[in-house]
Design a protein around this motif. Structure first.
Motif, PDB file in Angstrom:
ATOM      1  N   ALA A 113       0.833  -1.206   0.000  1.00  0.00           N
ATOM      2  CA  ALA A 113       0.000   0.000   0.000  1.00  0.00           C
ATOM      3  C   ALA A 113       0.865   1.253   0.000  1.00  0.00           C
ATOM      4  CB  ALA A 113      -0.926  -0.008   1.215  1.00  0.00           C
ATOM      5  N   LEU A 114       1.981   1.211   0.722  1.00  0.00           N
ATOM      6  CA  LEU A 114       2.885   2.360   0.751  1.00  0.00           C
ATOM      7  C   LEU A 114       3.601   2.519  -0.592  1.00  0.00           C
ATOM      8  CD1 LEU A 114       4.129   4.690   2.219  1.00  0.00           C
ATOM      9  CD2 LEU A 114       5.647   3.106   3.411  1.00  0.00           C
ATOM     10  N   ASP A 115       3.982   1.408  -1.214  1.00  0.00           N
ATOM     11  CA  ASP A 115       4.592   1.483  -2.545  1.00  0.00           C
ATOM     12  C   ASP A 115       3.611   2.094  -3.545  1.00  0.00           C
ATOM     13  OD1 ASP A 115       6.896   0.328  -1.572  1.00  0.00           O
ATOM     14  OD2 ASP A 115       6.409  -1.696  -2.288  1.00  0.00           O
ATOM     15  N   ASP A 116       2.345   1.686  -3.449  1.00  0.00           N
ATOM     16  CA  ASP A 116       1.326   2.235  -4.341  1.00  0.00           C
ATOM     17  C   ASP A 116       1.141   3.724  -4.088  1.00  0.00           C
ATOM     18  OD1 ASP A 116      -0.859   2.042  -6.280  1.00  0.00           O
ATOM     19  OD2 ASP A 116      -2.184   2.320  -4.559  1.00  0.00           O
ATOM     20  N   VAL A 131       5.513  10.243   2.238  1.00  0.00           N
ATOM     21  CA  VAL A 131       5.893   8.840   2.049  1.00  0.00           C
ATOM     22  C   VAL A 131       7.077   8.497   2.946  1.00  0.00           C
ATOM     23  CG1 VAL A 131       6.750   7.143   0.389  1.00  0.00           C
ATOM     24  CG2 VAL A 131       4.998   8.798  -0.302  1.00  0.00           C
ATOM     25  N   TYR A 132       8.081   9.375   2.991  1.00  0.00           N
ATOM     26  CA  TYR A 132       9.245   9.132   3.847  1.00  0.00           C
ATOM     27  C   TYR A 132       8.833   9.078   5.321  1.00  0.00           C
ATOM     28  CZ  TYR A 132      11.790  10.500  -0.398  1.00  0.00           C
ATOM     29  OH  TYR A 132      12.266  10.589  -1.676  1.00  0.00           O
ATOM     30  N   ASN A 133       7.897   9.911   5.698  1.00  0.00           N
ATOM     31  CA  ASN A 133       7.345   9.900   7.059  1.00  0.00           C
ATOM     32  C   ASN A 133       6.855   8.496   7.409  1.00  0.00           C
ATOM     33  OD1 ASN A 133       5.373   9.957   9.136  1.00  0.00           O
ATOM     34  ND2 ASN A 133       4.686  12.010   8.631  1.00  0.00           N
ATOM     35  N   LEU A 134       6.032   7.925   6.537  1.00  0.00           N
ATOM     36  CA  LEU A 134       5.454   6.612   6.809  1.00  0.00           C
ATOM     37  C   LEU A 134       6.495   5.501   6.731  1.00  0.00           C
ATOM     38  CD1 LEU A 134       2.132   7.154   4.859  1.00  0.00           C
ATOM     39  CD2 LEU A 134       2.344   6.833   7.326  1.00  0.00           C
ATOM     40  N   TRP A 151      15.362   7.044   6.748  1.00  0.00           N
ATOM     41  CA  TRP A 151      14.101   7.635   6.300  1.00  0.00           C
ATOM     42  C   TRP A 151      13.801   8.925   7.059  1.00  0.00           C
ATOM     43  CZ3 TRP A 151      12.866   6.345   1.797  1.00  0.00           C
ATOM     44  CH2 TRP A 151      12.925   5.028   1.342  1.00  0.00           C
ATOM     45  N   LEU A 152      14.200   8.996   8.321  1.00  0.00           N
ATOM     46  CA  LEU A 152      13.995  10.229   9.077  1.00  0.00           C
ATOM     47  C   LEU A 152      14.755  11.384   8.435  1.00  0.00           C
ATOM     48  CD1 LEU A 152      12.943  11.813  11.519  1.00  0.00           C
ATOM     49  CD2 LEU A 152      14.927  10.990  12.817  1.00  0.00           C
ATOM     50  N   ASP A 153      15.971  11.142   7.995  1.00  0.00           N
ATOM     51  CA  ASP A 153      16.738  12.196   7.327  1.00  0.00           C
ATOM     52  C   ASP A 153      16.016  12.675   6.066  1.00  0.00           C
ATOM     53  OD1 ASP A 153      18.715  12.107   9.238  1.00  0.00           O
ATOM     54  OD2 ASP A 153      20.018  10.752   8.098  1.00  0.00           O
ATOM     55  N   ARG A 154      15.475  11.741   5.293  1.00  0.00           N
ATOM     56  CA  ARG A 154      14.750  12.132   4.073  1.00  0.00           C
ATOM     57  C   ARG A 154      13.458  12.874   4.422  1.00  0.00           C
ATOM     58  NH1 ARG A 154      15.230   7.225  -0.370  1.00  0.00           N
ATOM     59  NH2 ARG A 154      17.435   6.740  -0.049  1.00  0.00           N
ATOM     60  N   TRP A 155      12.788  12.394   5.449  1.00  0.00           N
ATOM     61  CA  TRP A 155      11.550  13.039   5.901  1.00  0.00           C
ATOM     62  C   TRP A 155      11.822  14.497   6.279  1.00  0.00           C
ATOM     63  CZ3 TRP A 155       8.952  10.980  11.040  1.00  0.00           C
ATOM     64  CH2 TRP A 155       7.834  11.755  11.350  1.00  0.00           C
ATOM     65  N   ARG A 156      12.899  14.740   6.995  1.00  0.00           N
ATOM     66  CA  ARG A 156      13.199  16.084   7.483  1.00  0.00           C
ATOM     67  C   ARG A 156      13.679  17.018   6.376  1.00  0.00           C
ATOM     68  NH1 ARG A 156      16.889  16.180  12.661  1.00  0.00           N
ATOM     69  NH2 ARG A 156      16.212  18.361  12.505  1.00  0.00           N
ATOM     70  N   GLY A 168       3.527  21.867  12.776  1.00  0.00           N
ATOM     71  CA  GLY A 168       3.641  21.705  14.214  1.00  0.00           C
ATOM     72  C   GLY A 168       3.688  20.254  14.655  1.00  0.00           C
ATOM     73  N   CYS A 169       3.088  19.364  13.865  1.00  0.00           N
ATOM     74  CA  CYS A 169       3.020  17.957  14.272  1.00  0.00           C
ATOM     75  C   CYS A 169       4.240  17.156  13.848  1.00  0.00           C
ATOM     76  CB  CYS A 169       1.750  17.313  13.715  1.00  0.00           C
ATOM     77  SG  CYS A 169       0.242  17.889  14.535  1.00  0.00           S
ATOM     78  N   ASP A 170       4.846  17.494  12.723  1.00  0.00           N
ATOM     79  CA  ASP A 170       6.034  16.754  12.284  1.00  0.00           C
ATOM     80  C   ASP A 170       7.132  16.728  13.352  1.00  0.00           C
ATOM     81  OD1 ASP A 170       5.363  15.589   9.909  1.00  0.00           O
ATOM     82  OD2 ASP A 170       6.350  17.051   8.623  1.00  0.00           O
ATOM     83  N   PRO A 171       7.517  17.874  13.940  1.00  0.00           N
ATOM     84  CA  PRO A 171       8.567  17.817  14.961  1.00  0.00           C
ATOM     85  C   PRO A 171       8.187  16.960  16.163  1.00  0.00           C
ATOM     86  CG  PRO A 171       8.244  20.070  14.201  1.00  0.00           C
ATOM     87  CD  PRO A 171       7.122  19.264  13.641  1.00  0.00           C
ATOM     88  N   SER A 172       6.917  16.958  16.539  1.00  0.00           N
ATOM     89  CA  SER A 172       6.484  16.149  17.678  1.00  0.00           C
ATOM     90  C   SER A 172       6.670  14.669  17.392  1.00  0.00           C
ATOM     91  CB  SER A 172       5.009  16.429  17.997  1.00  0.00           C
ATOM     92  OG  SER A 172       4.811  17.784  18.296  1.00  0.00           O
ATOM     93  N   ARG A 173       6.278  14.247  16.196  1.00  0.00           N
ATOM     94  CA  ARG A 173       6.412  12.833  15.846  1.00  0.00           C
ATOM     95  C   ARG A 173       7.879  12.442  15.702  1.00  0.00           C
ATOM     96  NH1 ARG A 173       1.648  14.295  12.500  1.00  0.00           N
ATOM     97  NH2 ARG A 173      -0.167  13.373  13.531  1.00  0.00           N
ATOM     98  N   GLN A 174       8.687  13.356  15.199  1.00  0.00           N
ATOM     99  CA  GLN A 174      10.116  13.064  15.091  1.00  0.00           C
ATOM    100  C   GLN A 174      10.760  12.989  16.473  1.00  0.00           C
ATOM    101  OE1 GLN A 174      11.146  16.279  12.488  1.00  0.00           O
ATOM    102  NE2 GLN A 174      10.206  15.308  10.694  1.00  0.00           N
TER     103      GLN A 174
END
Length: 523
Positions: A113-116, A131-134, A151-156, A168-174
């Protein structure tokens, strides 16, 4: 049912408060649409179902509806507009996140599902930041820390776009990820923009405060951890969709030997545990609750009882702390085993075993006074004498909250309370058979012409992406005008205190006025 009847029924169903009744009605409409060969109406009903599942409980129930919508979108592209693709991309994120949070679906299917999702995002020119987040979270979930860090490096570093979680939510999840890896200082650093107020959203700073509780504790900053817990739990204890954060509140209590508070929090939310949003949050709540019980029993509270409500075939019971702890530990261990069987690893079992075996980091830490800030903060009632007695929701309670604010309002013959705040008309009413659901609806003064429907949908999608309240939607009057509206429903079946009701009314007024102001500022 005719197409017109289906559309009317769908309009009425989307106005219902989130819950089992709304789900049943939307499922009924979807079935009738299928029987009538109305693919577009079936799509709209299921998209509404997906949103309702996401905001209610048992999020995994959205997966069949999402799969149907995705297949229909691919098979009948002529039925859809660009904004349908935008919303479907957003729900694709929800679906993949839901797959990660339940062992009911195989890991291969989750990754497929993520590849799709990545294929579709790439084909439509979207950023792959979401996508990188997930991918980062899935790698972390299966215990592949090295891959998760990549993946965290790519996400950021990937560019943000309309598919990204809010700033505001991305930093919290990271920060949550870094804390899970024992990177205490790094977790605090990445959450700092949210904690300082430089960035945020309507879920902040409470979400970020939860993410940094453990880093504060591990760095010996016990007073900061206590402050973070008290402020965040003040909000999370009343919000059903905050269930995933309760495990950290329980772990805080266990870590600082706040046994009685931990038991009180556990007992208050056991009913939510019976119908969790996903299996991952249920596993963590059970493990943290079991830890609280074990340490409380060791401190001499083992014979105290906690009431566990009835659920399904299980009768209500007052359970000794030690007994409840054993039940929760068994549930947490069983769920961790199911995740590991799905994932082909032992990561979740080892992680949960570590939680269950944890010991306090310090003796009891004094908690700060549990008093909310003042000065117009969303969700905080103005200063006054609202009684702190829990009682059923009443019309008098709603008007008392508005009286305390000093607002002008009207009450119609049906008991609907309404008023005008800036560019907003806001109504408060009690819904449900026993009128225990507080429903607030905001209507923006500004109307848009019907030919701006796509723009109106984009505005509402963006608002719902970035804001917690109110849930925005578009109503086509059929007479050439579009009404932009929003609503909030709060189930108060177990009563509400005057202070809590004042906070709910205050939040509805403030966020409703903000919504209408944003509509007024549209070009």
């Amino acid at each position: 049912m005719t197409a017109e009847e289906l559309v009317q029924a769908l309009d009425e169903a989307t106005d219902l408060p989130d819950g089992d009744g709304k789900i049943a009605e939307l499922e009924r409409i979807a079935a009738h649409a299928d029987a009538a060969g109305q693919a577009r109406i079936g799509f709209d009903a299921r998209m509404a179902l997906i949103e309702t599942y996401n905001h209610h409980t048992e999020r995994w129930r959205m997966l069949p509806a999402f799969g149907w919508c995705l297949n229909t979108f691919d098979r009948h592209p002529e039925l859809f507009e660009p904004w349908d693709a935008e919303l479907l991309r957003w729900y694709h994120k929800w679906a993949v996140a839901t797959l990660r949070g339940t062992p009911r679906v195989g890991l291969a299917q989750t990754r497929a599902a993520l590849d799709d999702m990545e294929r579709r995002f790439t084909a439509s020119g979207q950023s792959l930041q979401a996508v990188y987040n997930l991918r980062c979270k899935i790698a972390d979930h299966v215990g592949d820390e090295a891959q998760a860090r990549q993946w965290l490096d790519r996400w950021r570093t990937a560019p943000r776009d309309e598919n990204s979680d809010c700033a505001g939510c991305d930093p919290s999840r990271q920060a949550e990820l870094l804390a899970g890896w024992g990177e205490w200082e790094a977790a605090l650093k990445i959450a700092e923009p949210v904690l300082s107020g430089a960035v945020g959203c309507t879920e902040q700073p409470e979400k970020a405060l939860v993410a940094v509780i453990m880093p504060y504790l591990r760095l010996g900053r016990y007073a900061d951890a206590a402050q973070a817990h008290v402020r965040a739990y003040r909000r999370h204890r009343h919000e059903r969709d905050a269930f995933p954060y309760l495990a950290e509140h329980l772990r805080f209590c266990a870590s600082v030997s706040q046994h009685q508070r931990g038991l009180a929090i556990l007992g208050e939310h056991l009913e939510w545990f019976d119908r969790p949003y996903d299996d991952a949050s249920a596993m963590e709540f059970a493990a943290a609750g079991a830890l609280v019980c074990r340490l409380a029993a060791a401190a001499g509270h083992g014979d105290e009882t906690i009431h566990r409500p009835e659920y399904g075939d299980r009768p209500a019971a007052d359970l000794p702390v030690a007994t409840l702890g054993a039940q929760l530990a068994a549930t947490a261990t069983e769920l961790a085993g199911r995740f590991d069987a799905r994932n082909g690893t032992d990561h979740q079992s080892r992680r949960i075993a570590g939680w269950l075996a944890a010991e306090p980091l310090t003796d009891a830490v004094e908690l700060p006074a549990d008093q909310p800030a003042t000065g117009g903060e969303v969700g905080v009632p103005p200063a006054g004498g609202t009684p702190d007695v829990v009682s059923p929701l009443t019309l008098e309670g709603i008007t008392a909250a508005l009286n305390e604010r000093g607002d002008r309002y009207f009450v119609d013959d049906d008991g609907v309370v309404g008023g005008k705040w800036g560019h907003a008309v806001i109504h408060f009413e009690r819904l449900g058979e026993q009128q225990r659901v507080l429903h607030s609806r905001v209507l923006a003064d500004r109307r848009l012409p019907a030919d701006r429907l796509a723009e109106a949908y984009r505005f509402c999608n963006s608002w719902n992406h970035d804001r917690l309240l109110p849930k925005a939607y578009v109503h086509d009057t059929g007479s050439g005008e579009l009404i932009l509206a929003g609503d909030v429903s709060t189930d108060l079946a177990y009563g509400v205190s005057g202070a809590q009701l004042a906070a709910l009314v205050n939040a509805a007024v403030i966020t409703g006025a903000q919504f209408a102001d944003a509509v007024a500022e549209l070009p």
